[in-house]
Design a protein around this motif. Structure first.
Motif, PDB file in Angstrom:
ATOM      1  N   ARG A 353     -32.299-113.986  40.013  1.00  0.00           N
ATOM      2  CA  ARG A 353     -31.138-114.374  40.824  1.00  0.00           C
ATOM      3  C   ARG A 353     -30.593-115.721  40.377  1.00  0.00           C
ATOM      4  O   ARG A 353     -29.371-115.904  40.287  1.00  0.00           O
ATOM      5  N   PHE A 354     -31.477-116.663  40.061  1.00  0.00           N
ATOM      6  CA  PHE A 354     -31.042-117.997  39.668  1.00  0.00           C
ATOM      7  C   PHE A 354     -30.370-117.975  38.293  1.00  0.00           C
ATOM      8  O   PHE A 354     -29.345-118.629  38.084  1.00  0.00           O
ATOM      9  N   VAL A 355     -30.951-117.228  37.353  1.00  0.00           N
ATOM     10  CA  VAL A 355     -30.340-117.130  36.025  1.00  0.00           C
ATOM     11  C   VAL A 355     -28.978-116.443  36.111  1.00  0.00           C
ATOM     12  O   VAL A 355     -28.015-116.852  35.456  1.00  0.00           O
ATOM     13  N   GLY A 356     -28.866-115.401  36.941  1.00  0.00           N
ATOM     14  CA  GLY A 356     -27.580-114.748  37.127  1.00  0.00           C
ATOM     15  C   GLY A 356     -26.551-115.696  37.701  1.00  0.00           C
ATOM     16  O   GLY A 356     -25.370-115.657  37.322  1.00  0.00           O
ATOM     17  N   GLN A 357     -26.974-116.558  38.601  1.00  0.00           N
ATOM     18  CA  GLN A 357     -26.068-117.544  39.195  1.00  0.00           C
ATOM     19  C   GLN A 357     -25.584-118.555  38.164  1.00  0.00           C
ATOM     20  O   GLN A 357     -24.400-118.891  38.108  1.00  0.00           O
ATOM     21  N   ILE A 358     -26.506-119.024  37.316  1.00  0.00           N
ATOM     22  CA  ILE A 358     -26.124-119.981  36.270  1.00  0.00           C
ATOM     23  C   ILE A 358     -25.179-119.330  35.266  1.00  0.00           C
ATOM     24  O   ILE A 358     -24.177-119.916  34.853  1.00  0.00           O
ATOM     25  N   ALA A 359     -25.505-118.097  34.885  1.00  0.00           N
ATOM     26  CA  ALA A 359     -24.684-117.407  33.889  1.00  0.00           C
ATOM     27  C   ALA A 359     -23.269-117.182  34.388  1.00  0.00           C
ATOM     28  O   ALA A 359     -22.302-117.281  33.629  1.00  0.00           O
ATOM     29  N   LYS A 360     -23.132-116.879  35.670  1.00  0.00           N
ATOM     30  CA  LYS A 360     -21.821-116.606  36.252  1.00  0.00           C
ATOM     31  C   LYS A 360     -21.090-117.869  36.697  1.00  0.00           C
ATOM     32  O   LYS A 360     -19.965-117.789  37.200  1.00  0.00           O
ATOM     33  N   LYS A 361     -21.771-119.027  36.551  1.00  0.00           N
ATOM     34  CA  LYS A 361     -21.176-120.299  36.976  1.00  0.00           C
ATOM     35  C   LYS A 361     -20.779-120.253  38.448  1.00  0.00           C
ATOM     36  O   LYS A 361     -19.724-120.751  38.845  1.00  0.00           O
ATOM     37  N   GLU A 362     -21.642-119.642  39.279  1.00  0.00           N
ATOM     38  CA  GLU A 362     -21.377-119.586  40.710  1.00  0.00           C
ATOM     39  C   GLU A 362     -21.465-120.983  41.302  1.00  0.00           C
ATOM     40  O   GLU A 362     -22.261-121.818  40.866  1.00  0.00           O
ATOM     41  N   THR A 363     -20.676-121.227  42.333  1.00  0.00           N
ATOM     42  CA  THR A 363     -20.604-122.552  42.952  1.00  0.00           C
ATOM     43  C   THR A 363     -21.498-122.673  44.172  1.00  0.00           C
ATOM     44  O   THR A 363     -21.383-123.620  44.934  1.00  0.00           O
ATOM     45  N   ILE A 364     -22.401-121.740  44.357  1.00  0.00           N
ATOM     46  CA  ILE A 364     -23.218-121.725  45.568  1.00  0.00           C
ATOM     47  C   ILE A 364     -24.265-122.835  45.567  1.00  0.00           C
ATOM     48  O   ILE A 364     -24.821-123.188  46.605  1.00  0.00           O
ATOM     49  N   GLY A 365     -24.549-123.434  44.413  1.00  0.00           N
ATOM     50  CA  GLY A 365     -25.514-124.523  44.341  1.00  0.00           C
ATOM     51  C   GLY A 365     -26.938-124.037  44.135  1.00  0.00           C
ATOM     52  O   GLY A 365     -27.237-122.845  44.245  1.00  0.00           O
ATOM     53  N   ASP A 366     -27.848-124.980  43.842  1.00  0.00           N
ATOM     54  CA  ASP A 366     -29.236-124.617  43.563  1.00  0.00           C
ATOM     55  C   ASP A 366     -30.202-125.063  44.652  1.00  0.00           C
ATOM     56  O   ASP A 366     -31.413-125.058  44.457  1.00  0.00           O
ATOM     57  N   ALA A 367     -29.654-125.439  45.820  1.00  0.00           N
ATOM     58  CA  ALA A 367     -30.530-125.902  46.905  1.00  0.00           C
ATOM     59  C   ALA A 367     -31.508-124.806  47.330  1.00  0.00           C
ATOM     60  O   ALA A 367     -32.666-125.081  47.645  1.00  0.00           O
TER      61      ALA A 367
END
Length: 773
Positions: A353-367
């Motif tokens: 889930r975290f790698v997918g978020q980074i790859a998509k440049k999602e703005t949800i943050g890493d908190a």
């Protein structure tokens, strides 16, 4: 992926072989490596202490040297090159296994995207980083490494460098050693002393990064001369199997069948033809085949001497009374706060889930990820294929193909639901794979050909995907989304597709349902077009079009490439479970490939497409082949006089050739513009089961009731294009006659496919096509 000339590839491999043969003698990396590169790349002076090795490496990769024909000539060659016979060289082959099982075990697109991106990052960044792929001397060879220099340094110094079992490994590797690292696998030369270290490092890297993905790597030591001559025994004697003894064995009735299978030659072949086949067999390909066999043995659990066993893979506890993650696969470690619905994650799923978020440049943050308390962090520069697609359009000045207004901010789709939003909640899964790849690889004789082949196929696949998407899709503005995960997304513009992976000749896409078949056809066409422009893949199609294509064979273009793509397409609702959709799409791909194999025997090299429109999840209770045989096939009594046996009626016509798929799309557009009443479309489909004559009569009745200006295009494209009778100039619409190995005669129809696809031809793109596409 950069495109290198054959001469450049040969120079790189000469550096690689020289390095491997020199490493055991204590070569100074800092001094000698730069001198070697200067000598090979810039025609500088050769270090005197390495002159004999350099000369041997050049001799080894020269194309004009022929194989020795006799045992005596073989002995003479060995005696004249003692270094290439006595000094060992290593090769390693490895990569991920059961890739789809790992990627598609998740239930949501975010985790699927992350799993795919994580594997791609290992293949394209982590493993090349072992070989210093980020070095400035190779700024374009491993472009992904160039974008992650700090990450690559960290892998070598903190991961390889601090592990006692990998001491000195990074020092022994250089970028030129890599033959290829695409398609989920890596094949590379290496110094003979580090093969086990390197193979272990490859397997450990996959486990370290993914926790659960399966991987396998193997290595072997060879004599440098085997790169040119294939596998050889340690001692060459009169008993050694070579071409002269090969000819003698051919005359022996006991061994002649083995000889024929060994070189794939027919029994009437001349000695010259046998010689060519023998040289083809005794080449670098034999080394690669040995590694592939070792790979399969280790993957199956067989012990590998001197290395950790894979007989007992890591098992994750799944106790039924403990909390599981949202995919119900393994134990959850914590709830992910700050994410919609606060899902429970296992560590493996959280990483995806975290790698997918980074790859998509999602703005949800890493908190949410920091809150899990994990100490693993991925490559922050990992990219999705969609981002690479945008870069491709910009670099090749093709942005105008995608959207005229480039000022609009367009983001990537965050879920399957957002892709389905572009087509009333329906999506299509596309799975494409290359045809005849194994047969072509068997003809490759040198490592430079291996490297060129890998790069040619990867480039052709990647560019074909981008061109197909650019030709048929435009940004979509989201609307009507109500689920929590899409909160605040309404009104935003997205690219309405997902490239799950592009690996070698494999492609997995998710696209809006109404564009799926057009994208699949263009993908296959562009792949063949790209390769047909390269001399090594050009072929003369000598097949009879009438025996290949059921749709206007006289207008079909002959296949010009020896390699092609088969594709499976599943059109279904956005709510269909992804694991179920993937399984059906894989079955469709296998069906398409079986069709391609049959056509290949007739001399046709083109691609094929099989598809299915899944109206409901319960529509298919077994596999697709059984569904078609039992539910869409009927045996009736043959109505021809003096005929024996029954006729087979098939209420489907899939799979299709690419040319036929163009004809199917064309008929769909004409039906849409003809305003053929939908009720009559369904009525004709229902009448198919009543037999050939009943369906023909009713089709004729409904067709003549259309407006005169609508009848002519339908008659030309459907009746004349698809349903011409075999024995006269008449038409048996909506049927087509066929013959196969199971029945003397039978009829099939595309009508059911037309009805299933009718709702996925939007009014805006329906044009009154008068001719074939």
């Amino acid at each position: 992926m950069p495109v290198l000339a054959t001469a450049q590839i040969q120079l790189r491999l000469q550096v690689a072989i020289t390095w491997c043969l020199s490493y055991s003698s204590g070569i100074d990396r800092n001094a000698h490596l730069s001198e070697l590169r200067h000598h090979f790349y810039d025609h500088g002076p050769c270090p005197s202490e390495l002159q004999s090795i350099v000369d041997g490496a050049k001799t080894l990769l020269e194309d004009h040297d022929e194989h020795p024909k006799t045992i005596d000539e073989l002995k003479t060659l060995i005696q004249s090159h003692p270094l290439l016979w006595n000094q060992p060289i290593g090769m390693v082959y490895g990569g991920a296994t059961k890739i789809k099982q790992y990627v598609f075990e998740a239930a949501k697109l975010q985790e699927i995207r992350g799993g795919s991106a994580l594997l791609d990052n290992i293949n394209l960044v982590d493993l090349p980083a072992f070989f210093h792929g980020d070095e400035d001397q190779n700024p374009h060879y491993f472009p992904e490494c160039q974008q992650s220099k700090q990450y690559c340094e960290q892998i070598r110094h903190e991961w390889l460098g601090q592990d006692p079992q990998f001491t000195g490994l990074a020092h022994a590797l250089i970028p030129e050693l890599v033959i290829y690292s695409t398609g989920g696998n890596i094949l590379a030369f290496c110094p003979a002393s580090v093969i086990n270290q390197l193979a272990n490092a490859i397997e450990k890297r996959y486990t370290y990064e993914t926790l659960t993905a399966n991987s396998c790597a193997v290595g072997a030591v060879f004599k440098p001369l085997e790169i040119k001559l294939g596998l050889l025994p340690d001692q060459i004697s009169a008993e050694t199997f070579w071409f002269d003894s090969f000819l003698q064995a051919r005359q022996n009735p006991i061994t002649k069948d083995f000889i024929a299978s060994y070189i794939a030659a027919n029994e009437n072949a001349t000695n010259e033809e046998l010689w060519q086949a023998f040289c083809q067999r005794k080449s670098f390909n034999e080394l690669a085949s040995k590694l592939a066999i070792l790979f399969n043995q280790r993957r199956s659990g067989n012990a590998t001497e001197g290395r950790p066993s894979r007989q007992f893979p890591v098992m994750f506890e799944t106790h039924p009374y403990l909390r599981r993650d949202d995919g119900d696969k393994r134990l959850a470690i914590a709830k992910a706060k700050y994410l919609p619905n606060e899902p429970w994650f296992s560590e493996a799923t959280a990483r995806k889930r975290f790698v997918g978020q980074i790859a998509k440049k999602e703005t949800i943050g890493d908190a949410w990820y920091k809150g899990l308390g994990l100490n693993w962090w991925p490559n922050s520069a990992v990219e999705t294929w969609v981002a690479k697609y945008k870069n491709f359009l910009t670099q090749h000045h093709q942005s105008d193909l995608y959207h005229d207004d480039l000022t609009i901010e367009v983001s990537e789709a965050q879920s399957i639901r957002e892709i389905g939003n572009a087509c009333r909640g329906f999506v299509a899964y596309i799975y494409a794979d290359g045809n005849n790849m194994g047969g072509f690889i068997q003809k490759i004789k040198t490592p430079q050909e291996y490297q060129k082949f890998s790069r040619d196929i990867f480039t052709a696949t990647e560019r074909s995907v981008y061109k197909a998407l650019a030709a048929h899709l435009h940004p979509h503005q989201l609307h009507g989304l109500t689920d929590p995960e899409s909160e605040g997304r309404n009104g935003k513009w997205i690219y309405p597709f997902e490239i799950i992976t592009i690996g070698g000749d494999d492609v997995m896409l998710v696209v809006p349902a109404d564009k799926a078949l057009a994208i699949a056809k263009t993908l296959g066409d562009e792949f063949e077009k790209h390769l047909a422009a390269i001399p090594e893949y050009q072929v003369s199609d000598k097949s009879d079009p009438a025996s290949i294509h059921r749709y206007t064979p006289e207008s079909a273009k002959p296949s010009a490439s020896s390699l092609s793509m088969s594709t499976g397409v599943l059109i279904t609702a956005e709510t269909t479970p992804i694991y179920y959709a993937e399984d059906l799409t894989n079955q469709l791909l296998k069906s398409a490939k079986e069709k391609a194999k049959v056509l290949h025997k007739s001399g046709h090299h083109g691609g094929t497409i099989d598809f299915l429109v899944l109206k409901s999840i319960t529509m298919i209770s077994s596999n697709i082949k059984e569904f078609r045989q039992e539910g869409l096939t009927k045996s009736i009594e043959n109505q021809k006089p003096k005929s024996n046996g029954n006729q087979k009626l098939k209420f489907y016509a899939a799979p299709y050739t690419l040319h036929e798929m163009g004809g199917l799309i064309n008929v769909l557009k004409i039906l849409k513009n003809a305003e053929f009443p939908k009720s009559q479309l369904y009525q004709i489909r229902g009448l198919l089961e009543r037999g050939k004559r009943t369906a023909i009569l009713n089709y004729r009745y409904f067709r003549v009731r259309l407006k005169p200006e609508s009848q002519a295009p339908l008659q030309e494209a459907f009746e004349d294009g698809w349903c011409k009778a075999k024995s006269n100039d008449g038409s048996v619409a909506p049927w087509m006659s066929f013959q196969d190995a199971d029945t003397a005669s039978g009829y099939e129809t595309i009508w059911r496919d037309l009805v299933d696809l009718y709702d996925f031809i939007p009014e805006a793109t329906a044009v009154a096509a008068q001719t074939t596409p």
